[in-house]
Scaffold this motif. Structure first.
Motif, PDB file in Angstrom:
ATOM      1  N   PRO A 121      26.839 -37.657  -2.915  1.00 50.43           N
ATOM      2  CA  PRO A 121      26.736 -37.545  -4.386  1.00 50.43           C
ATOM      3  C   PRO A 121      26.088 -36.236  -4.834  1.00 50.43           C
ATOM      4  O   PRO A 121      26.331 -35.801  -5.961  1.00 50.43           O
ATOM      5  CB  PRO A 121      25.882 -38.758  -4.772  1.00 50.43           C
ATOM      6  CG  PRO A 121      25.205 -39.191  -3.538  1.00 50.43           C
ATOM      7  CD  PRO A 121      26.108 -38.836  -2.407  1.00 50.43           C
ATOM      8  N   VAL A 122      25.290 -35.608  -3.974  1.00 49.02           N
ATOM      9  CA  VAL A 122      24.711 -34.304  -4.324  1.00 49.02           C
ATOM     10  C   VAL A 122      25.808 -33.250  -4.398  1.00 49.02           C
ATOM     11  O   VAL A 122      25.768 -32.354  -5.252  1.00 49.02           O
ATOM     12  CB  VAL A 122      23.620 -33.908  -3.308  1.00 49.02           C
ATOM     13  CG1 VAL A 122      23.007 -32.562  -3.665  1.00 49.02           C
ATOM     14  CG2 VAL A 122      22.536 -34.977  -3.252  1.00 49.02           C
ATOM     15  N   TRP A 123      26.796 -33.358  -3.504  1.00 50.57           N
ATOM     16  CA  TRP A 123      27.941 -32.457  -3.582  1.00 50.57           C
ATOM     17  C   TRP A 123      28.697 -32.655  -4.893  1.00 50.57           C
ATOM     18  O   TRP A 123      29.077 -31.682  -5.552  1.00 50.57           O
ATOM     19  CB  TRP A 123      28.887 -32.696  -2.402  1.00 50.57           C
ATOM     20  CG  TRP A 123      28.405 -32.165  -1.089  1.00 50.57           C
ATOM     21  CD1 TRP A 123      27.755 -32.853  -0.116  1.00 50.57           C
ATOM     22  CD2 TRP A 123      28.546 -30.828  -0.604  1.00 50.57           C
ATOM     23  NE1 TRP A 123      27.478 -32.040   0.949  1.00 50.57           N
ATOM     24  CE2 TRP A 123      27.960 -30.788   0.677  1.00 50.57           C
ATOM     25  CE3 TRP A 123      29.117 -29.672  -1.118  1.00 50.57           C
ATOM     26  CZ2 TRP A 123      27.917 -29.634   1.449  1.00 50.57           C
ATOM     27  CZ3 TRP A 123      29.084 -28.514  -0.354  1.00 50.57           C
ATOM     28  CH2 TRP A 123      28.489 -28.491   0.906  1.00 50.57           C
ATOM     29  N   LEU A 138      21.889 -28.666  -3.159  1.00 49.07           N
ATOM     30  CA  LEU A 138      21.924 -29.089  -1.755  1.00 49.07           C
ATOM     31  C   LEU A 138      20.623 -28.727  -1.044  1.00 49.07           C
ATOM     32  O   LEU A 138      20.066 -29.527  -0.280  1.00 49.07           O
ATOM     33  CB  LEU A 138      23.115 -28.434  -1.064  1.00 49.07           C
ATOM     34  CG  LEU A 138      23.576 -29.047   0.266  1.00 49.07           C
ATOM     35  CD1 LEU A 138      23.955 -30.508   0.066  1.00 49.07           C
ATOM     36  CD2 LEU A 138      24.754 -28.262   0.823  1.00 49.07           C
ATOM     37  N   ILE A 139      20.113 -27.516  -1.292  1.00 48.89           N
ATOM     38  CA  ILE A 139      18.850 -27.102  -0.670  1.00 48.89           C
ATOM     39  C   ILE A 139      17.697 -27.972  -1.155  1.00 48.89           C
ATOM     40  O   ILE A 139      16.846 -28.413  -0.376  1.00 48.89           O
ATOM     41  CB  ILE A 139      18.577 -25.616  -0.974  1.00 48.89           C
ATOM     42  CG1 ILE A 139      19.552 -24.728  -0.202  1.00 48.89           C
ATOM     43  CG2 ILE A 139      17.140 -25.230  -0.615  1.00 48.89           C
ATOM     44  CD1 ILE A 139      19.447 -23.257  -0.545  1.00 48.89           C
ATOM     45  N   GLY A 140      17.666 -28.230  -2.460  1.00 51.13           N
ATOM     46  CA  GLY A 140      16.595 -29.064  -3.000  1.00 51.13           C
ATOM     47  C   GLY A 140      16.593 -30.464  -2.424  1.00 51.13           C
ATOM     48  O   GLY A 140      15.530 -31.023  -2.114  1.00 51.13           O
ATOM     49  N   PHE A 141      17.773 -31.068  -2.261  1.00 47.48           N
ATOM     50  CA  PHE A 141      17.861 -32.426  -1.734  1.00 47.48           C
ATOM     51  C   PHE A 141      17.607 -32.452  -0.223  1.00 47.48           C
ATOM     52  O   PHE A 141      16.841 -33.296   0.272  1.00 47.48           O
ATOM     53  CB  PHE A 141      19.235 -33.015  -2.044  1.00 47.48           C
ATOM     54  CG  PHE A 141      19.413 -34.440  -1.625  1.00 47.48           C
ATOM     55  CD1 PHE A 141      18.970 -35.475  -2.439  1.00 47.48           C
ATOM     56  CD2 PHE A 141      20.026 -34.763  -0.422  1.00 47.48           C
ATOM     57  CE1 PHE A 141      19.124 -36.800  -2.057  1.00 47.48           C
ATOM     58  CE2 PHE A 141      20.185 -36.083  -0.039  1.00 47.48           C
ATOM     59  CZ  PHE A 141      19.736 -37.097  -0.858  1.00 47.48           C
ATOM     60  N   ALA A 142      18.250 -31.542   0.514  1.00 46.51           N
ATOM     61  CA  ALA A 142      18.155 -31.565   1.975  1.00 46.51           C
ATOM     62  C   ALA A 142      16.755 -31.216   2.459  1.00 46.51           C
ATOM     63  O   ALA A 142      16.309 -31.720   3.495  1.00 46.51           O
ATOM     64  CB  ALA A 142      19.173 -30.596   2.577  1.00 46.51           C
ATOM     65  N   GLY A 194      21.821 -25.308   3.211  1.00 47.88           N
ATOM     66  CA  GLY A 194      21.736 -26.726   2.892  1.00 47.88           C
ATOM     67  C   GLY A 194      22.388 -27.597   3.953  1.00 47.88           C
ATOM     68  O   GLY A 194      21.844 -28.654   4.343  1.00 47.88           O
ATOM     69  N   VAL A 195      23.562 -27.193   4.462  1.00 50.10           N
ATOM     70  CA  VAL A 195      24.243 -27.953   5.513  1.00 50.10           C
ATOM     71  C   VAL A 195      23.411 -27.961   6.787  1.00 50.10           C
ATOM     72  O   VAL A 195      23.290 -29.001   7.471  1.00 50.10           O
ATOM     73  CB  VAL A 195      25.643 -27.353   5.766  1.00 50.10           C
ATOM     74  CG1 VAL A 195      26.285 -27.995   6.995  1.00 50.10           C
ATOM     75  CG2 VAL A 195      26.530 -27.548   4.535  1.00 50.10           C
ATOM     76  N   PHE A 196      22.815 -26.820   7.123  1.00 53.52           N
ATOM     77  CA  PHE A 196      21.968 -26.765   8.321  1.00 53.52           C
ATOM     78  C   PHE A 196      20.767 -27.697   8.175  1.00 53.52           C
ATOM     79  O   PHE A 196      20.379 -28.385   9.139  1.00 53.52           O
ATOM     80  CB  PHE A 196      21.496 -25.331   8.554  1.00 53.52           C
ATOM     81  CG  PHE A 196      20.495 -25.209   9.675  1.00 53.52           C
ATOM     82  CD1 PHE A 196      20.905 -25.219  10.993  1.00 53.52           C
ATOM     83  CD2 PHE A 196      19.132 -25.093   9.396  1.00 53.52           C
ATOM     84  CE1 PHE A 196      19.975 -25.127  12.032  1.00 53.52           C
ATOM     85  CE2 PHE A 196      18.206 -24.985  10.413  1.00 53.52           C
ATOM     86  CZ  PHE A 196      18.625 -25.003  11.739  1.00 53.52           C
ATOM     87  N   GLU A 197      20.173 -27.742   6.996  1.00 53.71           N
ATOM     88  CA  GLU A 197      19.032 -28.641   6.780  1.00 53.71           C
ATOM     89  C   GLU A 197      19.447 -30.096   6.939  1.00 53.71           C
ATOM     90  O   GLU A 197      18.698 -30.908   7.494  1.00 53.71           O
ATOM     91  CB  GLU A 197      18.440 -28.415   5.392  1.00 53.71           C
ATOM     92  CG  GLU A 197      17.634 -27.144   5.257  1.00 53.71           C
ATOM     93  CD  GLU A 197      16.960 -27.046   3.901  1.00 53.71           C
ATOM     94  OE1 GLU A 197      15.720 -26.960   3.864  1.00 53.71           O
ATOM     95  OE2 GLU A 197      17.680 -27.062   2.879  1.00 53.71           O
ATOM     96  N   LEU A 198      20.633 -30.448   6.440  1.00 57.17           N
ATOM     97  CA  LEU A 198      21.116 -31.814   6.612  1.00 57.17           C
ATOM     98  C   LEU A 198      21.289 -32.154   8.086  1.00 57.17           C
ATOM     99  O   LEU A 198      20.924 -33.251   8.543  1.00 57.17           O
ATOM    100  CB  LEU A 198      22.438 -32.005   5.861  1.00 57.17           C
ATOM    101  CG  LEU A 198      22.374 -31.958   4.334  1.00 57.17           C
ATOM    102  CD1 LEU A 198      23.774 -32.032   3.746  1.00 57.17           C
ATOM    103  CD2 LEU A 198      21.509 -33.087   3.784  1.00 57.17           C
TER     104      LEU A 198
END
Length: 372
Positions: A102-104, A291-295, A353-357
């Protein structure tokens, strides 16, 4: 869309709307104060001030949306982590990538808003603002006429008006013209009017007198008149064709610039092309910010002391993405083919952001307790 996605998306949009209103209000009031001083102090009406304020609003919203998306994502993630809602979802088998779906959606919604703003509303508002400014700059009565004050519209000109009537009449006018060396001309009139002509504005004086003092021979000539026309060309240059600036151009013109267009806006073709691609790429910084904020808040486990360390990491990463965007802009506008750098900051931000996830769902080592 699943119930969880709808729930999280509704939370993100609600907080995004709230923070957007707050930040837009702060930015808008800050700019409106400067506009108020410039316009009202220059003799413009409150209607003109309101028009200028509204025309600056799309650009203010454009600046605020990525920040609001980031704050909203951090706030929602922090609240759901504190209330263990995300922990429960992870316990049911949701991966970090599934939680971020949902963040996406949220980031793409904000990006769509920014695409409309940057490619339609902002150029249109900038063009309307420039045209309105050109009209205001040619409005002599608003720029130069202030009753009860000695004003100097240009070098060698002194103007005084005792009162400006509601009908537009200038009562008891005094005008001193010292632009010609060794000669001084003083104009006084019981009343006067402004008139616009094809050759520029004219000042029509009624029931007055002209006194011309020549320094050579100290001769004074006095002429009384029933009506007299004074050319205002000395107060304001005749309006010429207005040249656009880069912010007013459409995205299509920026993506395929010509030499004539670059000459008109006084920019290079490379800088115009970079600006066009930047209008397409920059909205996706909202996706990266959300994405950065959420991850970032998924990186740490639950703590009763909060998630301030993760919030600090998110802010630092976002500042790093902004620094990349600044460097890419300075380089991309100066080199041929630099338009590709316009996509650097959004892509790098999304990759972070993807890396953090991915990193957040790696098994964490638990320190073993050593017993004596």
């Amino acid at each position: 869309m699943s119930r969880f996605d709808r729930y999280l998306l509704s939370q993100l949009l609600a907080l995004f709307g709230f923070f957007s209103l707050v930040l837009v209000g702060v930015y808008w009031v800050n700019r409106a104060v400067g506009l108020f001083d410039d316009l009202i102090g220059d003799g413009q009406s409150a209607v003109v001030f309101l028009q200028f304020s509204l025309l600056t609003l799309p650009n203010v919203v454009r600046l605020v949306l990525p920040i609001s998306a980031f704050i909203g994502a951090v706030y929602v993630a922090n609240r759901l982590m504190s209330e263990s809602e995300l922990v429960v979802m992870q316990a049911t088998g949701f991966s970090a990538f599934r939680l971020a779906r949902p963040v996406w959606y949220f980031g793409l919604i904000v990006a769509a808003m920014m695409l409309i703003l940057m490619n339609v509303l902002v150029p249109a508002s900038r063009s309307a603002l420039a045209e309105r400014s050109a009209v205001i700059s040619q409005n002599v009565s608003a720029r130069f006429l202030k009753d009860g004050q000695f004003i100097h519209p240009t070098d060698g000109i002194t103007l005084y008006i005792r009162e400006i009537a509601a009908t537009g009449e200038l009562l008891d006018l005094f005008l001193a013209d010292d632009r010609i060396l060794a000669t001084r001309a003083l104009y006084t009139a019981r009343k006067a009017f402004f008139a616009k002509t094809d050759t520029g504005p004219k000042l029509l004086m009624v029931d007055g007198m002209v006194q011309v003092l020549s320094a050579k021979g100290q001769q004074l000539s006095v002429t009384r008149f029933a009506d007299f026309t004074y050319d205002m060309a000395g107060l304001m240059a005749a309006p010429g064709p207005r040249k656009r600036n880069m912010a007013e151009l459409s995205t299509y013109e920026l993506l395929a610039p010509t030499q004539e267009l670059a000459t008109e806006v006084r920019e290079t073709e490379d800088s115009l092309r970079f600006e066009g691609h930047s209008r397409i790429a920059q909205p996706f910084t909202a996706v990266a910010a959300a994405l950065i904020g959420f991850a970032s808040l998924l990186l740490g486990a639950f703590s009763r002391f909060g998630f301030w360390r993760q919030v600090g990491i998110a802010v630092a990463l976002l500042l790093g993405v902004q620094a990349i965007a600044t460097v890419a802009t300075s380089v991309g506008e100066a080199v041929a083919g630099g338009w590709m750098l316009a996509y650097a900051a959004p892509l790098i931000g999304i990759a972070i952001g993807v890396f953090e996830l991915w990193f957040s769902q790696r098994p964490r080592r638990v320190a073993k307790m050593v017993t004596a």
